[in-house]
Design a protein around this motif. Structure first.
Motif, PDB file in Angstrom:
ATOM      1  N   VAL A 119       0.828  -1.208   0.000  1.00  0.00           N
ATOM      2  CA  VAL A 119       0.000   0.000   0.000  1.00  0.00           C
ATOM      3  C   VAL A 119       0.862   1.258   0.000  1.00  0.00           C
ATOM      4  O   VAL A 119       0.624   2.205  -0.752  1.00  0.00           O
ATOM      5  CB  VAL A 119      -0.933   0.013   1.228  1.00  0.00           C
ATOM      6  CG1 VAL A 119      -1.770   1.291   1.256  1.00  0.00           C
ATOM      7  CG2 VAL A 119      -1.830  -1.214   1.215  1.00  0.00           C
ATOM      8  N   LYS A 120       1.897   1.258   0.843  1.00  0.00           N
ATOM      9  CA  LYS A 120       2.699   2.465   1.033  1.00  0.00           C
ATOM     10  C   LYS A 120       3.701   2.692  -0.090  1.00  0.00           C
ATOM     11  O   LYS A 120       4.210   3.813  -0.244  1.00  0.00           O
ATOM     12  CB  LYS A 120       3.445   2.375   2.367  1.00  0.00           C
ATOM     13  CG  LYS A 120       2.533   2.187   3.581  1.00  0.00           C
ATOM     14  CD  LYS A 120       1.553   3.340   3.731  1.00  0.00           C
ATOM     15  CE  LYS A 120       0.680   3.149   4.968  1.00  0.00           C
ATOM     16  NZ  LYS A 120      -0.280   4.271   5.140  1.00  0.00           N
ATOM     17  N   GLU A 157       1.528   2.435  13.715  1.00  0.00           N
ATOM     18  CA  GLU A 157       0.749   3.673  13.643  1.00  0.00           C
ATOM     19  C   GLU A 157       0.369   3.983  12.189  1.00  0.00           C
ATOM     20  O   GLU A 157      -0.703   4.523  11.923  1.00  0.00           O
ATOM     21  CB  GLU A 157       1.561   4.824  14.245  1.00  0.00           C
ATOM     22  CG  GLU A 157       0.765   6.095  14.474  1.00  0.00           C
ATOM     23  CD  GLU A 157      -0.323   5.917  15.530  1.00  0.00           C
ATOM     24  OE1 GLU A 157      -1.342   6.630  15.432  1.00  0.00           O
ATOM     25  OE2 GLU A 157      -0.146   5.062  16.418  1.00  0.00           O
ATOM     26  N   ASP A 158       1.256   3.649  11.236  1.00  0.00           N
ATOM     27  CA  ASP A 158       1.015   3.960   9.827  1.00  0.00           C
ATOM     28  C   ASP A 158      -0.089   3.099   9.231  1.00  0.00           C
ATOM     29  O   ASP A 158      -0.718   3.494   8.241  1.00  0.00           O
ATOM     30  CB  ASP A 158       2.299   3.761   9.010  1.00  0.00           C
ATOM     31  CG  ASP A 158       3.427   4.660   9.491  1.00  0.00           C
ATOM     32  OD1 ASP A 158       3.141   5.847   9.754  1.00  0.00           O
ATOM     33  OD2 ASP A 158       4.570   4.177   9.608  1.00  0.00           O
ATOM     34  N   ILE A 159      -0.330   1.920   9.771  1.00  0.00           N
ATOM     35  CA  ILE A 159      -1.313   1.004   9.174  1.00  0.00           C
ATOM     36  C   ILE A 159      -2.383   0.637  10.194  1.00  0.00           C
ATOM     37  O   ILE A 159      -2.934  -0.465  10.160  1.00  0.00           O
ATOM     38  CB  ILE A 159      -0.618  -0.271   8.633  1.00  0.00           C
ATOM     39  CG1 ILE A 159       0.223  -0.927   9.726  1.00  0.00           C
ATOM     40  CG2 ILE A 159       0.226   0.047   7.427  1.00  0.00           C
ATOM     41  CD1 ILE A 159       0.803  -2.260   9.313  1.00  0.00           C
ATOM     42  N   LYS A 160      -2.651   1.563  11.094  1.00  0.00           N
ATOM     43  CA  LYS A 160      -3.638   1.297  12.135  1.00  0.00           C
ATOM     44  C   LYS A 160      -4.987   0.949  11.514  1.00  0.00           C
ATOM     45  O   LYS A 160      -5.674   0.020  11.960  1.00  0.00           O
ATOM     46  CB  LYS A 160      -3.772   2.527  13.047  1.00  0.00           C
ATOM     47  CG  LYS A 160      -4.706   2.306  14.235  1.00  0.00           C
ATOM     48  CD  LYS A 160      -4.904   3.599  15.003  1.00  0.00           C
ATOM     49  CE  LYS A 160      -3.588   4.107  15.581  1.00  0.00           C
ATOM     50  NZ  LYS A 160      -3.799   5.339  16.398  1.00  0.00           N
ATOM     51  N   GLY A 169      -7.584  -0.412   2.075  1.00  0.00           N
ATOM     52  CA  GLY A 169      -7.891  -0.372   3.492  1.00  0.00           C
ATOM     53  C   GLY A 169      -7.992  -1.741   4.139  1.00  0.00           C
ATOM     54  O   GLY A 169      -8.250  -1.839   5.328  1.00  0.00           O
ATOM     55  N   PHE A 170      -7.784  -2.827   3.349  1.00  0.00           N
ATOM     56  CA  PHE A 170      -7.887  -4.184   3.894  1.00  0.00           C
ATOM     57  C   PHE A 170      -6.615  -4.555   4.639  1.00  0.00           C
ATOM     58  O   PHE A 170      -5.578  -3.905   4.517  1.00  0.00           O
ATOM     59  CB  PHE A 170      -8.087  -5.207   2.773  1.00  0.00           C
ATOM     60  CG  PHE A 170      -9.421  -5.111   2.076  1.00  0.00           C
ATOM     61  CD1 PHE A 170     -10.356  -4.137   2.421  1.00  0.00           C
ATOM     62  CD2 PHE A 170      -9.745  -6.012   1.065  1.00  0.00           C
ATOM     63  CE1 PHE A 170     -11.573  -4.062   1.768  1.00  0.00           C
ATOM     64  CE2 PHE A 170     -10.949  -5.935   0.411  1.00  0.00           C
ATOM     65  CZ  PHE A 170     -11.867  -4.952   0.760  1.00  0.00           C
ATOM     66  N   GLN A 171      -6.675  -5.665   5.379  1.00  0.00           N
ATOM     67  CA  GLN A 171      -5.467  -6.283   5.893  1.00  0.00           C
ATOM     68  C   GLN A 171      -4.734  -6.973   4.743  1.00  0.00           C
ATOM     69  O   GLN A 171      -5.316  -7.270   3.695  1.00  0.00           O
ATOM     70  CB  GLN A 171      -5.811  -7.298   6.993  1.00  0.00           C
ATOM     71  CG  GLN A 171      -6.391  -6.639   8.232  1.00  0.00           C
ATOM     72  CD  GLN A 171      -6.490  -7.613   9.408  1.00  0.00           C
ATOM     73  OE1 GLN A 171      -5.770  -8.600   9.464  1.00  0.00           O
ATOM     74  NE2 GLN A 171      -7.393  -7.312  10.345  1.00  0.00           N
ATOM     75  N   LYS A 192     -12.256  -4.703   9.288  1.00  0.00           N
ATOM     76  CA  LYS A 192     -13.055  -5.927   9.362  1.00  0.00           C
ATOM     77  C   LYS A 192     -13.539  -6.367   7.972  1.00  0.00           C
ATOM     78  O   LYS A 192     -14.090  -7.452   7.827  1.00  0.00           O
ATOM     79  CB  LYS A 192     -14.279  -5.697  10.258  1.00  0.00           C
ATOM     80  CG  LYS A 192     -13.925  -5.291  11.692  1.00  0.00           C
ATOM     81  CD  LYS A 192     -13.103  -6.366  12.398  1.00  0.00           C
ATOM     82  CE  LYS A 192     -12.791  -5.962  13.834  1.00  0.00           C
ATOM     83  NZ  LYS A 192     -11.941  -6.974  14.503  1.00  0.00           N
ATOM     84  N   GLN A 193     -13.355  -5.499   6.973  1.00  0.00           N
ATOM     85  CA  GLN A 193     -13.816  -5.836   5.623  1.00  0.00           C
ATOM     86  C   GLN A 193     -12.815  -6.790   4.979  1.00  0.00           C
ATOM     87  O   GLN A 193     -11.609  -6.542   4.976  1.00  0.00           O
ATOM     88  CB  GLN A 193     -13.958  -4.569   4.772  1.00  0.00           C
ATOM     89  CG  GLN A 193     -14.652  -4.810   3.428  1.00  0.00           C
ATOM     90  CD  GLN A 193     -14.993  -3.497   2.737  1.00  0.00           C
ATOM     91  OE1 GLN A 193     -14.730  -2.426   3.277  1.00  0.00           O
ATOM     92  NE2 GLN A 193     -15.577  -3.585   1.542  1.00  0.00           N
ATOM     93  N   VAL A 194     -13.297  -7.889   4.438  1.00  0.00           N
ATOM     94  CA  VAL A 194     -12.399  -8.918   3.902  1.00  0.00           C
ATOM     95  C   VAL A 194     -12.571  -9.139   2.401  1.00  0.00           C
ATOM     96  O   VAL A 194     -11.780  -9.858   1.794  1.00  0.00           O
ATOM     97  CB  VAL A 194     -12.620 -10.256   4.631  1.00  0.00           C
ATOM     98  CG1 VAL A 194     -12.258 -10.123   6.090  1.00  0.00           C
ATOM     99  CG2 VAL A 194     -14.064 -10.745   4.468  1.00  0.00           C
TER     100      VAL A 194
END
Length: 778
Positions: free
Chosen positions: A539-540, A549-552, A595-597, A558-560
């Motif tokens: 992502v970055k 802190e950057d990927i809090k 915005g996902f994991q 919770k969106q998968v």
């Protein structure tokens, strides 16, 4: 003798001469052998390609024959005159007469039929056209029953079955083709029509291809399912039972090994080396074989090999003379060096001819120096080992053992204060690794470790170690000036490391920083966390320095997966060729994915790839011509691309190709249709009833649509084009002076003379009579 003694006393010189001679021998022999091998391989490859072309033509011929017979069998099976012969329990005499008459008519209309038999299961009776069936006392009847009506050996339907209706056992004089009302194997419990095909008609293709493929080089056979070899030549080589068994075993073994319907191999048949090319007939019943003598095909190669060896021998004689002179010239620097060092040697080694050769003293000195330079600190190796163990399995060590190891090996890891773990990961590692040899990779990793430790060590006590080749791990301990163990200078130092590595080695590094841990027992947890954070470079972007802190937002997401509506709109846009809409939907999807994991990101991008591939596959199924888009590559994007931006651009590029690829297909269909219209006009211009409406009916399109399309492409209407073609032909006929004006009008499709004259004058500027007169005078 002096010259011989000189060479005999110089062991190193002898070795040089022998090495040069041996090298020349090896090179010349290897060159000769490799050239011959390459030539032989090339001949085999060309021969295989040629043979497969021959077999492909035979396969086509057999498929065409089978198609003809199948069409005839379908027609015959539905013939209402023959149905009573197949199914009536009590056959009236007139039905029998009409059936026999109809069979005779069919036989007369099909030159390739040998005979025709109808089997009635209710009566268990055969009705046939051949005289042998009617007049030989039942011998032919019994032969057909034993071969085709055996309940223990059901026969396949709609396939050619080789058999003999004559008296000679083993000779194939016809092929049976059984037609029933089902696809099940045929037995005496079914009524059927049996067509007997002339064997000469089937073998005619083999005869022609044998002639075309040079009869002296090989023979073409048909192999049935039971391994029997059929040939157009009664004197063929491989028709004996033993030869057929050998061929069957070799072909079956090669098919099982290659899992292909066609192939090429070399094997021993009847004691001779043969080259065999095989191909299935396309119907699943037979295998077509082309068997050639290996020795005949390779005759030219053997001749070339002998010539090559002869030339190599001549060059070897020349090489021996050259090697003596070249060896002495190469030995001169060694001789000069020995002259310089001999005065300083012990008396027993002045001549340099001890147990070793002239280079013995130099090699001894070199080994001593090498031993000194190659001494590596075992303590340093052990230290790196324990650092890796701490990072992977710190929970397996007790506090006492871990503290003892840190103190024993003097590791810069604090046993009292907080610690921080940083992972420096090489961006585009797969491309980096493929462009570097193994030794180069180790040198780069060594440089990265030293630079990182030197820069970070200027502010924090630290240890650095390389893991798995693609990343370096730094373990930071707080210094005396840090307040609260917050490691405030860690990020600036990491940026300095990135800039230094990129400036000197053009290598980009991404960094993951763990949370501060309270003591050394949590090192493996911190390492796992930092490594996971480094993955969010997706992502970055490259050269990112990532902490929790950057990927809090990502970690708490919770969106998968993507909404179904987004994927559906993307697929619909692709199918409609709407690149703008597809790009917008793709951009929305990647905005959500960001915005996902991490694992959910990869899964979501893979799902998008499947959506695009499925849409492209559906588009291809409905096209006349497939567009050239590599759909298999789409699943490699998540492996080859490291950032979401790169993945987005790759998928967008594929979407563009899919959308753009749909346009040429429509254009091609239009061009094909318009060319058909023009061809119809060229063929039927003499037809008075030819018009835009009749043409539209011929091509199954509306008159308005075909007229609009023709006008847009050629800038004139269909009627104008018809008149253009007709008037052009009228000009040609007027110049010949063989026809009257009325005859020319009739040949060009005009019935009204005044209309014809008006159109002709509008095109040429004169009436037909004036035009003919001018042409006659000129």
């Amino acid at each position: 003798m002096k010259v011989f003694g000189f060479y005999k006393s110089k062991k190193y010189l002898q070795r040089v001469m022998f090495s040069i001679m041996a090298s020349m021998v090896v090179v010349l022999v290897a060159s000769s052998i490799s050239n011959t091998y390459i030539l032989e391989k090339s001949v085999k490859s060309i021969q295989e390609e040629s043979n497969l072309k021959v077999l492909s033509q035979i396969q086509y011929n057999l498929s065409y024959m089978n198609d003809i017979i199948t069409r005839l069998s379908n027609f015959v099976y539905r013939d209402h005159f023959l149905i009573p012969l197949m199914f009536n329990d009590d056959l009236p005499k007139m039905d029998l007469i009409r059936g026999h008459r109809q069979m005779s008519n069919i036989m007369e209309s099909s030159s390739f039929l040998h005979s025709m038999v109808i089997y009635n299961k209710s009566q268990s009776k055969l009705y046939g056209t051949s005289s042998s069936l009617l007049l030989d006392g039942g011998e032919t009847d019994q032969r057909i029953r034993s071969l085709l009506l055996d309940a223990k050996n059901p026969q396949p339907t709609n396939r050619l079955i080789p058999m003999s209706l004559g008296q000679q056992e083993g000779r194939i004089d016809t092929f049976a083709f059984i037609v029933t009302d089902s696809l099940k194997p045929f037995t005496s419990t079914q009524s059927a029509i049996i067509l007997f095909i002339k064997s000469d008609w089937v073998f005619e293709s083999l005869k022609k291809m044998n002639v075309a493929s040079d009869r002296d080089q090989g023979e073409i056979y048909i192999q049935t399912q039971d391994g029997t070899l059929l040939s157009s030549d009664p004197q063929a080589t491989f028709v004996s039972d033993q030869a057929q068994t050998q061929v069957k075993k070799l072909v079956e073994a090669h098919k099982a090994e290659e899992t292909r319907s066609s192939g090429f191999f070399i094997g021993q048949l009847s004691g001779e080396k043969e080259m065999v090319t095989f191909m299935d007939d396309g119907l699943g019943a037979w295998t077509i074989l082309y068997i050639q003598s290996y020795d005949k095909l390779m005759g030219a190669v053997n001749h070339t090999r002998n010539q090559s060896l002869l030339i190599s021998g001549l060059f070897l004689l020349l090489a021996i003379g050259l090697s003596v002179g070249l060896s002495y010239k190469l030995y001169n620097p060694i001789e000069n060096m020995l002259k310089r060092i001999r005065p300083h040697l012990p008396d027993g080694k002045q001549d340099g001819n001890g147990a070793g050769d002239e280079l013995l003293l130099m090699s001894d000195n070199y080994m001593k120096l090498s031993e000194q330079l190659s001494e590596i600190s075992s303590e340093q190796i052990v230290s790196k080992y324990y650092i890796r163990r701490f990072l992977s399995d710190s929970q397996l060590f007790s506090d006492h053992d871990m503290q003892h190891l840190i103190e024993k090996h003097h590791l810069n890891i604090s046993v009292k204060d907080h610690l921080l773990v940083c992972v420096l990961k090489i961006d585009q590692f797969s491309a980096f690794g493929s462009n570097m040899a193994g030794a180069s990779n180790k040198l780069y990793n060594f440089a990265i470790i030293n630079i990182a430790q030197e820069i970070m060590g200027s502010h924090y006590p630290c240890e650095a170690v390389e893991i798995r080749g693609d990343h370096v791990v730094l373990i930071l301990s707080p210094n005396a000036t840090d307040s609260g163990s917050r490691f405030e200078q860690a990020v600036p130092k990491l940026q300095e490391i990135q800039e230094t590595i990129e400036r000197f080695y053009s290598i980009s590094l991404s960094c993951g920083i763990s949370d501060v841990i309270s003591n050394y027992s949590f090192l493996s947890t911190a390492y796992t966390q930092a490594l996971r954070f480094s993955q969010y470079m997706i992502v970055k972007g490259h050269k990112a320095i990532i902490s929790s802190e950057d990927i809090k937002g990502n970690l708490s997401s919770k969106q998968v997966s993507l909404p179904d509506a987004t994927e559906k709109k993307l697929a619909e846009a692709l199918k409609k060729g709407q690149l703008t809409n597809a790009g917008n939907e793709l951009e929305k999807a990647f905005s959500l994915i960001a915005g996902f994991q991490y694992d959910d990101m990869i899964r979501a991008v893979s799902n998008l790839a499947w959506v695009i591939k499925n849409a492209a596959s559906e588009i291809n199924e409905n096209r006349v011509v497939n567009f050239s888009v590599d759909l298999d590559y789409i699943h490699q994007i998540t492996q080859e691309k490291e950032t979401l931006e790169e993945m987005y651009l790759s998928l967008l590029s594929l979407c563009a190709k899919i959308c753009e690829g749909q346009r040429p297909a429509n254009m091609e269909r239009n061009e094909m249709m318009l060319e058909t219209v023009k061809e119809l006009i060229e063929q039927k211009f003499s037809d008075i009833n030819l018009s835009q409406q009749s043409i539209a009916m011929s091509v199954k399109l509306s008159s308005a649509y075909i007229g609009k399309l023709f006008k847009e492409n050629y800038k004139l209407s269909i009627t104008e084009y018809i008149n253009e073609v007709r008037l052009t032909h009228a000009q040609v006929l007027l110049e010949q002076n063989n026809y009257t004006i009325t005859e020319i009008m009739d040949k060009c499709g005009y019935a009204n003379q005044s209309y014809f004259f008006r159109l002709f004058k509008g095109k040429v500027g004169s009436t037909p009579k004036e035009y003919r007169m001018k042409k006659s005078i000129s």
